[in-house]
Design a protein around this motif. Structure first.
Motif, mmCIF file in Angstrom:
data_model
loop_
_atom_site.group_PDB
_atom_site.id
_atom_site.type_symbol
_atom_site.label_atom_id
_atom_site.label_comp_id
_atom_site.label_asym_id
_atom_site.label_seq_id
_atom_site.Cartn_x
_atom_site.Cartn_y
_atom_site.Cartn_z
ATOM 1 N N ALA A 94 0.827 -1.205 0.000
ATOM 2 C CA ALA A 94 0.000 0.000 0.000
ATOM 3 C C ALA A 94 0.864 1.258 0.000
ATOM 4 C CB ALA A 94 -0.932 -0.002 1.207
ATOM 5 N N ILE A 95 1.918 1.265 0.779
ATOM 6 C CA ILE A 95 2.817 2.428 0.831
ATOM 7 C C ILE A 95 3.518 2.610 -0.507
ATOM 8 C CG2 ILE A 95 4.975 3.264 1.850
ATOM 9 C CD1 ILE A 95 3.997 2.078 4.515
ATOM 10 N N SER A 96 3.971 1.533 -1.096
ATOM 11 C CA SER A 96 4.617 1.605 -2.401
ATOM 12 C C SER A 96 3.677 2.199 -3.445
ATOM 13 C CB SER A 96 5.067 0.207 -2.830
ATOM 14 O OG SER A 96 5.626 0.220 -4.121
ATOM 15 N N GLY A 97 2.432 1.740 -3.443
ATOM 16 C CA GLY A 97 1.469 2.238 -4.409
ATOM 17 C C GLY A 97 1.087 3.685 -4.179
ATOM 18 N N ARG A 98 0.967 4.081 -2.924
ATOM 19 C CA ARG A 98 0.540 5.442 -2.616
ATOM 20 C C ARG A 98 1.602 6.474 -2.972
ATOM 21 N NH1 ARG A 98 -2.236 8.010 2.836
ATOM 22 N NH2 ARG A 98 -1.946 10.189 2.243
ATOM 23 N N PHE A 99 2.857 6.177 -2.645
ATOM 24 C CA PHE A 99 3.907 7.191 -2.806
ATOM 25 C C PHE A 99 4.739 7.033 -4.069
ATOM 26 C CE2 PHE A 99 2.993 7.024 1.763
ATOM 27 C CZ PHE A 99 2.702 8.360 1.980
ATOM 28 N N GLY A 100 4.621 5.899 -4.727
ATOM 29 C CA GLY A 100 5.345 5.710 -5.977
ATOM 30 C C GLY A 100 6.852 5.766 -5.820
ATOM 31 N N LEU A 101 7.337 5.360 -4.662
ATOM 32 C CA LEU A 101 8.768 5.357 -4.383
ATOM 33 C C LEU A 101 9.243 3.932 -4.144
ATOM 34 C CD1 LEU A 101 8.990 8.345 -1.857
ATOM 35 C CD2 LEU A 101 9.880 8.321 -4.193
ATOM 36 N N PRO A 102 10.504 3.647 -4.475
ATOM 37 C CA PRO A 102 11.049 2.334 -4.115
ATOM 38 C C PRO A 102 10.984 2.142 -2.600
ATOM 39 C CG PRO A 102 12.502 3.467 -5.655
ATOM 40 C CD PRO A 102 11.482 4.474 -5.216
ATOM 41 N N VAL A 103 10.681 0.930 -2.185
ATOM 42 C CA VAL A 103 10.549 0.632 -0.764
ATOM 43 C C VAL A 103 11.562 -0.426 -0.344
ATOM 44 C CG1 VAL A 103 9.043 -0.308 1.025
ATOM 45 C CG2 VAL A 103 8.113 1.260 -0.676
ATOM 46 N N ILE A 104 12.275 -0.119 0.725
ATOM 47 C CA ILE A 104 13.184 -1.067 1.362
ATOM 48 C C ILE A 104 12.477 -1.582 2.609
ATOM 49 C CG2 ILE A 104 15.447 -1.394 2.441
ATOM 50 C CD1 ILE A 104 16.328 1.188 0.920
ATOM 51 N N LYS A 105 12.307 -2.879 2.709
ATOM 52 C CA LYS A 105 11.657 -3.442 3.903
ATOM 53 C C LYS A 105 12.691 -4.154 4.760
ATOM 54 C CE LYS A 105 8.588 -4.649 6.898
ATOM 55 N NZ LYS A 105 9.482 -4.554 8.056
ATOM 56 N N ALA A 106 12.832 -3.675 5.995
ATOM 57 C CA ALA A 106 13.729 -4.320 6.947
ATOM 58 C C ALA A 106 13.053 -5.533 7.564
ATOM 59 C CB ALA A 106 14.130 -3.328 8.034
ATOM 60 N N ILE A 107 13.769 -6.628 7.613
ATOM 61 C CA ILE A 107 13.291 -7.859 8.234
ATOM 62 C C ILE A 107 14.284 -8.243 9.320
ATOM 63 C CG2 ILE A 107 12.737 -10.294 7.873
ATOM 64 C CD1 ILE A 107 12.028 -9.572 4.991
ATOM 65 N N ARG A 108 13.772 -8.389 10.529
ATOM 66 C CA ARG A 108 14.637 -8.685 11.664
ATOM 67 C C ARG A 108 14.868 -10.181 11.777
ATOM 68 N NH1 ARG A 108 10.879 -4.962 15.612
ATOM 69 N NH2 ARG A 108 10.919 -3.097 14.303
ATOM 70 N N ILE A 109 16.124 -10.551 11.865
ATOM 71 C CA ILE A 109 16.496 -11.953 11.956
ATOM 72 C C ILE A 109 17.043 -12.232 13.352
ATOM 73 C CG2 ILE A 109 17.879 -13.811 10.986
ATOM 74 C CD1 ILE A 109 15.914 -12.663 8.998
ATOM 75 N N GLY A 110 16.392 -13.156 14.049
ATOM 76 C CA GLY A 110 16.840 -13.526 15.385
ATOM 77 C C GLY A 110 16.753 -15.025 15.556
ATOM 78 N N GLY A 111 16.282 -15.452 16.700
ATOM 79 C CA GLY A 111 16.210 -16.877 16.969
ATOM 80 C C GLY A 111 14.843 -17.482 16.782
ATOM 81 N N LYS A 112 13.877 -16.708 16.317
ATOM 82 C CA LYS A 112 12.527 -17.237 16.160
ATOM 83 C C LYS A 112 12.406 -18.064 14.884
ATOM 84 C CE LYS A 112 10.327 -13.447 18.679
ATOM 85 N NZ LYS A 112 9.320 -12.353 18.618
ATOM 86 N N PRO A 113 11.706 -19.197 14.929
ATOM 87 C CA PRO A 113 11.586 -20.058 13.752
ATOM 88 C C PRO A 113 10.975 -19.345 12.551
ATOM 89 C CG PRO A 113 10.876 -21.215 15.723
ATOM 90 C CD PRO A 113 11.063 -19.791 16.118
ATOM 91 N N GLY A 114 10.094 -18.394 12.798
ATOM 92 C CA GLY A 114 9.410 -17.746 11.692
ATOM 93 C C GLY A 114 10.181 -16.621 11.032
#
Length: 220
Positions: A94-114
């Protein structure tokens, strides 16, 4: 091989100049009041003007609502948005579509299986992924910029379709190893080039960029 280098958490003209003079490809401005690297919108706008088109300007936000995000984009005029909160894939889209800007999504990596399993759900909605170490389980850490790392040696085996940046615990002395072993499209640093919380060190920035470039060159 080439590598994208992003220097994040810049908050003064001197810090911006240090990143640009070192040859950074991307510079990040954090608009998140809890962070020691937070910059008000008027300051971020001034720094953005200073950068001009010498590097990709990234506005970093955390779970920001639409109206606040629109005001931030209007003020800073970034080239890209970095979402460093708990934004779900539909929110990223939704943010990408609204603002028409490239989006970088941070994903946190820890010890959780998911943690690893969530990566694929963002591949079709983000232009770049950014893998960062998850904050401490006790909630004492920030969403990013904690100076902690994670085991990134598994990342090349994921064969991701979307380019990705590696963050979390990177410093001038280990960025070369990260580039060579992780096979990252790019690297992102904030606390690893600081002399104190939120205070960037020009020498460390220059060394970080140079060491990342040297490692990429060695890979051919």
């Amino acid at each position: 091989m080439s590598v994208i280098v992003k220097i994040c958490g810049l908050s003064t003209p001197e810090m911006v100049d240090a990143a640009l003079n070192a040859g950074a490809d991307m510079v990040g401005f954090v608009h998140y009041e809890t962070s020691p690297r937070h910059v008000p919108l008027d300051v971020a706008a001034s720094l953005s003007q200073r950068v001009g088109d010498r590097a990709v300007k990234v506005l970093v936000t955390v779970d920001m609502a639409d109206m606040a995000l629109a005001a931030a984009v209007a003020a800073v005029k970034p080239h890209a948005l970095q979402l460093h909160g708990h934004e779900r894939p539909d929110r990223v889209s939704a943010i990408s579509g609204r603002f028409g800007l490239p989006v970088i999504k941070a994903i946190r990596i820890g010890g959780k299986p998911g943690d690893i399993g969530r990566i694929s759900s963002y591949e079709d909605v983000a232009d770049l992924l950014l893998f960062d170490a998850a904050p401490a389980a006790d909630g004492s850490g920030l969403p990013g910029g904690n100076g902690t790392s994670f085991d990134w040696t598994f990342l090349p085996a994921l064969n991701l379709r979307t380019p990705w940046l590696l963050a979390g615990g990177l410093r001038p002395d280990n960025v070369g190893e990260a580039v060579m072993k992780a096979g990252a499209y790019g690297v992102d640093v904030s606390s690893g080039v600081e002399s104190g919380p939120g205070i960037k060190d020009a020498g460390k920035i220059a060394a970080f960029v140079a060491n990342a470039r040297a490692a990429a060159k060695a890979l051919g």
